[in-house]
Design a protein around this motif. Structure first.
Motif, short mmCIF file in Angstrom:
data_model
loop_
_atom_site.label_atom_id
_atom_site.label_comp_id
_atom_site.label_asym_id
_atom_site.label_seq_id
_atom_site.Cartn_x
_atom_site.Cartn_y
_atom_site.Cartn_z
N ALA A 18 0.82 -1.20 0.00
CA ALA A 18 0.00 0.00 0.00
C ALA A 18 0.86 1.25 0.00
O ALA A 18 0.55 2.21 -0.70
N LEU A 19 1.96 1.21 0.75
CA LEU A 19 2.72 2.43 0.93
C LEU A 19 3.64 2.71 -0.23
O LEU A 19 4.28 3.72 -0.29
N SER A 20 3.74 1.77 -1.14
CA SER A 20 4.51 2.10 -2.32
C SER A 20 3.58 2.59 -3.42
O SER A 20 3.95 2.67 -4.55
N GLY A 21 2.35 2.91 -3.06
CA GLY A 21 1.48 3.50 -4.05
C GLY A 21 0.20 2.73 -4.27
O GLY A 21 -0.79 3.28 -4.72
N ASN A 22 0.17 1.43 -3.96
CA ASN A 22 -1.05 0.66 -4.19
C ASN A 22 -2.03 0.88 -3.05
O ASN A 22 -1.65 0.88 -1.89
N ALA A 23 -3.29 1.01 -3.41
CA ALA A 23 -4.29 1.33 -2.38
C ALA A 23 -4.74 0.06 -1.66
O ALA A 23 -5.83 -0.43 -1.85
N MET A 24 -3.86 -0.52 -0.86
CA MET A 24 -4.24 -1.69 -0.09
C MET A 24 -3.98 -1.38 1.39
O MET A 24 -2.85 -1.04 1.75
N ALA A 25 -5.01 -1.49 2.22
CA ALA A 25 -4.82 -1.16 3.64
C ALA A 25 -3.85 -2.16 4.24
O ALA A 25 -3.81 -3.31 3.85
N PHE A 246 11.12 1.40 5.95
CA PHE A 246 11.07 2.84 5.64
C PHE A 246 11.41 3.07 4.17
O PHE A 246 10.75 3.84 3.49
N GLN A 247 12.42 2.37 3.69
CA GLN A 247 12.84 2.58 2.29
C GLN A 247 11.83 2.06 1.29
O GLN A 247 11.83 2.45 0.13
N SER A 248 10.93 1.17 1.76
CA SER A 248 9.92 0.63 0.84
C SER A 248 8.75 1.60 0.67
O SER A 248 7.89 1.40 -0.18
N LEU A 249 8.72 2.65 1.50
CA LEU A 249 7.59 3.60 1.45
C LEU A 249 7.81 4.65 0.35
O LEU A 249 8.94 4.98 0.02
N SER A 250 6.70 5.18 -0.14
CA SER A 250 6.80 6.28 -1.11
C SER A 250 7.37 7.51 -0.39
O SER A 250 7.24 7.62 0.84
N PRO A 251 7.97 8.46 -1.11
CA PRO A 251 8.50 9.66 -0.46
C PRO A 251 7.43 10.40 0.35
O PRO A 251 7.72 10.90 1.44
N GLU A 252 6.20 10.43 -0.15
CA GLU A 252 5.12 11.12 0.59
C GLU A 252 4.86 10.40 1.91
O GLU A 252 4.69 11.02 2.96
N MET A 253 4.84 9.09 1.83
CA MET A 253 4.58 8.32 3.05
C MET A 253 5.74 8.44 4.04
O MET A 253 5.55 8.53 5.24
N GLN A 254 6.96 8.48 3.54
CA GLN A 254 8.11 8.67 4.43
C GLN A 254 7.98 9.99 5.18
O GLN A 254 8.19 10.08 6.39
N GLU A 255 7.60 11.02 4.44
CA GLU A 255 7.45 12.36 5.04
C GLU A 255 6.40 12.33 6.15
O GLU A 255 6.59 12.85 7.24
N LEU A 256 5.32 11.67 5.84
CA LEU A 256 4.20 11.59 6.78
C LEU A 256 4.59 10.84 8.07
O LEU A 256 4.27 11.24 9.19
N VAL A 257 5.35 9.76 7.88
CA VAL A 257 5.78 8.96 9.03
C VAL A 257 6.78 9.76 9.89
O VAL A 257 6.71 9.74 11.13
N LEU A 258 7.66 10.50 9.24
CA LEU A 258 8.62 11.33 9.99
C LEU A 258 7.89 12.41 10.78
O LEU A 258 8.20 12.69 11.94
#
Ligand code: MLT
Length: 334
Positions: A18-25, A246-258
């Motif tokens: 999901a966090l690499s872009g696919n909409a899967m919870a 962390f590295q598997s996440l999209s840049p937007e998701m990384q930002e959000l997690v930080l």
């Protein structure tokens, strides 16, 4: 956020699509060494709520308190190998994997919450994070601030190091803390955090040290009568994420997690200031613990424990590293 209280085997991370872009919870698993109710839980649950909110429910974080996913040191290994997403653990339990973090557990370097905040934020905090990624494969997202570690025991009031004579004290498996006790004249027993309550209960050890908030959350007052109001180490609990995750996440998701980590850290600081003195009062008034002040403003404890600093200069990155941190705290070089 969900809290899991069942004993289960070490968790395997959910598929990270999901966090690499696919909409899967998906659900992330977070280990907590402490019971629900302390500073680790406060940081972890705040982070979980923020992530859930910021991802509109796409990510849920499930909390496993009480060492259900292994000892605190085990969870660093699991996260490093990508078998666990997140963990909150005490700083002393990450030092064996990333020795430069040891500067934070050198006795009497950090003397209160403001010092702790100074050494975990800004450029100093960023360097710590880079080092733990390099050494341990985990990234620090945030911090719980838990307060000074106070010595507790079941036998007698302890005001000066000589009062420890004959007591068997549990310490984390951390060379700096072991050496501190040796400097005070005793040979402590290194033991995993997950085994500590039972060891105290069964009288295998007589005492241990941890902050008031942790003593309360872990119900140590059921098995310990005396507390020494000393402050040799200020306890902080990093929230770590597997760097692979962390590295598997999209840049937007990384930002959000930080961002969630930063916001949860601010909450943790406020939580400590708002609760610690009341918890200390309740330990005495409601749970019958007896607080002893260290003799002579703790001077003998300080002199003996700080004499071990030079033994650890190499592992923490050199005396210059300690001096730089002391300078940031407005203190003289070692
Ligand atoms: C320890 O004593 O090992 C830790 O400080 C416990 C904790 O995580 O609270």
């Amino acid at each position: 956020m969900r809290i899991q209280n069942l004993i289960i085997p070490v968790a395997v991370s959910a598929a990270g699509l999901a966090l690499s872009g696919n909409a899967m919870a998906e659900t992330w698993k977070m280990a907590l060494g402490d019971a629900a109710g302390g500073t680790q839980y406060e940081l972890g649950s705040t982070f979980a709520d923020l992530v859930e909110e910021k991802t509109d429910g796409e990510v849920t974080v499930e909390l496993f308190p009480n060492g259900q996913l292994g000892s605190e040191q085990d969870t660093v290994n699991s996260a490093s190998m990508g078998l666990l997403d997140l963990s909150v653990l005490a700083i002393n339990n990450i030092t064996p994997f990333s020795p430069t973090v040891g500067v934070m557990t050198l006795p009497y370097v950090i003397q209160g919450p403001e010092d702790a905040r100074t050494l975990t934020q800004g450029a100093i905090g960023e360097e710590l994070t880079e080092n733990t990624i390099r050494d341990a494969g985990v990234r620090i997202l945030g911090w719980a601030y838990s307060g000074c570690r106070r010595l507790t025991n079941s036998a007698r009031p302890v005001a000066e190091p000589a009062d420890l004579d004959g007591l068997n004290i549990r310490v984390p498996k951390n060379e700096i803390m072991i050496s501190s006790y040796q400097a005070w004249g005793v040979n402590p027993s290194p033991l995993a955090w997950s085994e500590t309550f039972t060891a105290l209960q069964q009288g295998v050890v007589d005492g241990q040290d941890n902050p008031y908030i942790t003593i309360d959350a872990m119900k140590f007052y059921e098995v310990q009568d005396h507390v020494t109001d000393s402050c040799y180490v200020f306890s902080m609990e990093p929230l770590i994420i597997s760097e692979g995750k962390f590295q598997s996440l999209s840049p937007e998701m990384q930002e959000l997690v930080l961002e969630a980590g930063q916001e949860a850290t601010s909450h943790s600081y406020d939580y400590l200031l708002a609760t610690e003195s009341d918890i200390k009062r309740r330990l005495v008034e409601e749970h019958g613990m007896e607080i002893t002040q260290p003799a002579n403003n703790e001077q003998e404890w300080i002199d003996k424990a700080t004499s071990i600093w030079p033994d650890f200069y190499d592992s923490i990155g050199g005396k210059e590293k300690l001096d730089a941190d002391l300078a940031a705290l407005g203190r003289d070089p070692a």
